[in-house]
Design an enzyme around this catalytic site. Structure first.
Site, PDB file in Angstrom:
ATOM      1  CB  CYS A  98      -1.167  -0.062   1.190  1.00 25.77           C
ATOM      2  SG  CYS A  98      -0.532  -0.066   2.851  1.00 25.77           S
ATOM      3  CG  ASN A 125       4.520  -1.691   5.288  1.00 32.45           C
ATOM      4  OD1 ASN A 125       5.833  -1.935   5.752  1.00 32.45           O
ATOM      5  ND2 ASN A 125       3.128  -2.607   5.147  1.00 32.45           N
ATOM      6  CB  CYS A 159      -4.231   1.437   7.188  1.00 31.61           C
ATOM      7  SG  CYS A 159      -3.311   3.494   8.030  1.00 31.61           S
ATOM      8  NE  ARG A 160      -4.767   1.300   2.206  1.00 31.40           N
ATOM      9  CZ  ARG A 160      -4.555   2.435   0.250  1.00 31.40           C
ATOM     10  NH1 ARG A 160      -5.433   1.846  -0.263  1.00 31.40           N
ATOM     11  NH2 ARG A 160      -3.286   3.020   0.807  1.00 31.40           N
ATOM     12  CB  SER A 161       0.541  -3.487   2.842  1.00 31.01           C
ATOM     13  OG  SER A 161       1.387  -2.733   3.452  1.00 31.01           O
ATOM     14  CG  ASP A 187      -5.551   6.259   2.333  1.00 31.42           C
ATOM     15  OD1 ASP A 187      -5.306   5.498   3.539  1.00 31.42           O
ATOM     16  OD2 ASP A 187      -4.458   6.980   2.174  1.00 31.42           O
TER      17      ASP A 187
HETATM   18  P1  4NP Z   1      -1.913   2.680   4.113  1.00 27.52           P
HETATM   19  O1  4NP Z   1      -2.745   4.351   4.392  1.00 27.52           O
HETATM   20  O2  4NP Z   1      -1.329   3.057   2.793  1.00 27.52           O
HETATM   21  O3  4NP Z   1      -2.666   2.340   4.058  1.00 27.52           O
HETATM   22  O4  4NP Z   1      -1.043   2.380   4.469  1.00 27.52           O
HETATM   23  C1  4NP Z   1      -1.977   5.310   5.117  1.00 27.52           C
HETATM   24  C2  4NP Z   1      -0.841   5.663   6.050  1.00 27.52           C
HETATM   25  C3  4NP Z   1      -0.108   6.806   5.763  1.00 27.52           C
HETATM   26  C4  4NP Z   1       0.010   7.763   4.974  1.00 27.52           C
HETATM   27  C5  4NP Z   1      -0.471   7.680   3.789  1.00 27.52           C
HETATM   28  C6  4NP Z   1      -2.077   6.244   3.899  1.00 27.52           C
HETATM   29  N1  4NP Z   1       0.558   9.283   5.125  1.00 27.52           N
HETATM   30  O5  4NP Z   1       0.406  10.373   4.014  1.00 27.52           O
HETATM   31  O6  4NP Z   1       1.061   8.707   5.825  1.00 27.52           O
END
Ligand code: 4NP
Length: 169
Positions: free
Chosen positions: A15, A18, A20-22, A131
């Site tokens: 994702c 790294n 939340c989703r992955s 997201d």
């Molecule tokens: P992820 O979510 O891609 O599912 O881990 C996010 C985590 C952090 C951020 C964006 C999306 N960020 O902008 O810091």
């Protein structure tokens, strides 16, 4: 156990951050792999296309939502995906189209594995995992719902089409 699968398959979930989703996909899919006795045959990891959270635990909301459904995600640590990952993993599965585009830029010509979106392995209506980072707790529940469904489809695919395990259901 039924027919012993013949080889190891390595799966990398990707994702943006790294956190939340992955990592959710990493923990959920790995638990399914272990429950089906396939952890000698399927290796699981996750990474982000971005570098903001390197070395960090998953987001506290990710850990809490996972814990409520029996997944311990607290030991996972964020890392950034790298070109060498295409030499180490057979399946590189992106959470959304932006992640997929970034991975396509990184993908070496000699990669013979699968680079695709993750969600189409499930039966859901959507192709991308939204997201949840800037939203509320319900977004993290939605991520878990989608990831659980797609993980079942992915594991069925790996058992039937890659490990040639005819006993899978
Ligand atoms: P992820 O979510 O891609 O599912 O881990 C996010 C985590 C952090 C951020 C964006 C999306 N960020 O902008 O810091």
């Amino acid at each position: 156990m039924p027919d012993v699968p013949r080889r190891e398959i390595a799966v990398l979930f990707v994702c943006l951050g790294n956190i939340c989703r992955s990592p959710t996909a990493h923990g959920v899919f790995e638990q399914m792999v272990i429950k089906q006795g396939l952890n000698q045959h399927i290796r699981v990891d996750s990474a982000g296309t971005g570098d903001w959270h390197l070395g960090k635990q998953p987001d506290s909301r990710t850990i809490a939502a996972g814990q409520q459904r029996g997944y311990d995600l607290s030991h996972l640590r964020a890392r950034q995906v790298a070109a060498v990952d295409f030499d180490l993993f057979d399946y590189v599965l992106a959470m959304d189209g932006q992640n997929l585009s970034n991975l396509q830029l990184l993908q070496p010509d000699h990669f013979t594995g699968t680079l695709s979106l993750f969600l189409p392995y499930g039966q859901g209506a959507l192709d991308e995992v939204p997201d949840p980072y800037s939203g509320g707790a319900e977004g993290f529940e939605q991520v878990l719902d989608m990831v659980e469904q797609a993980s079942q489809g992915l594991l069925r695919h790996l058992r039937e089409d890659v490990l040639n395990d005819a006993s899978s259901s």
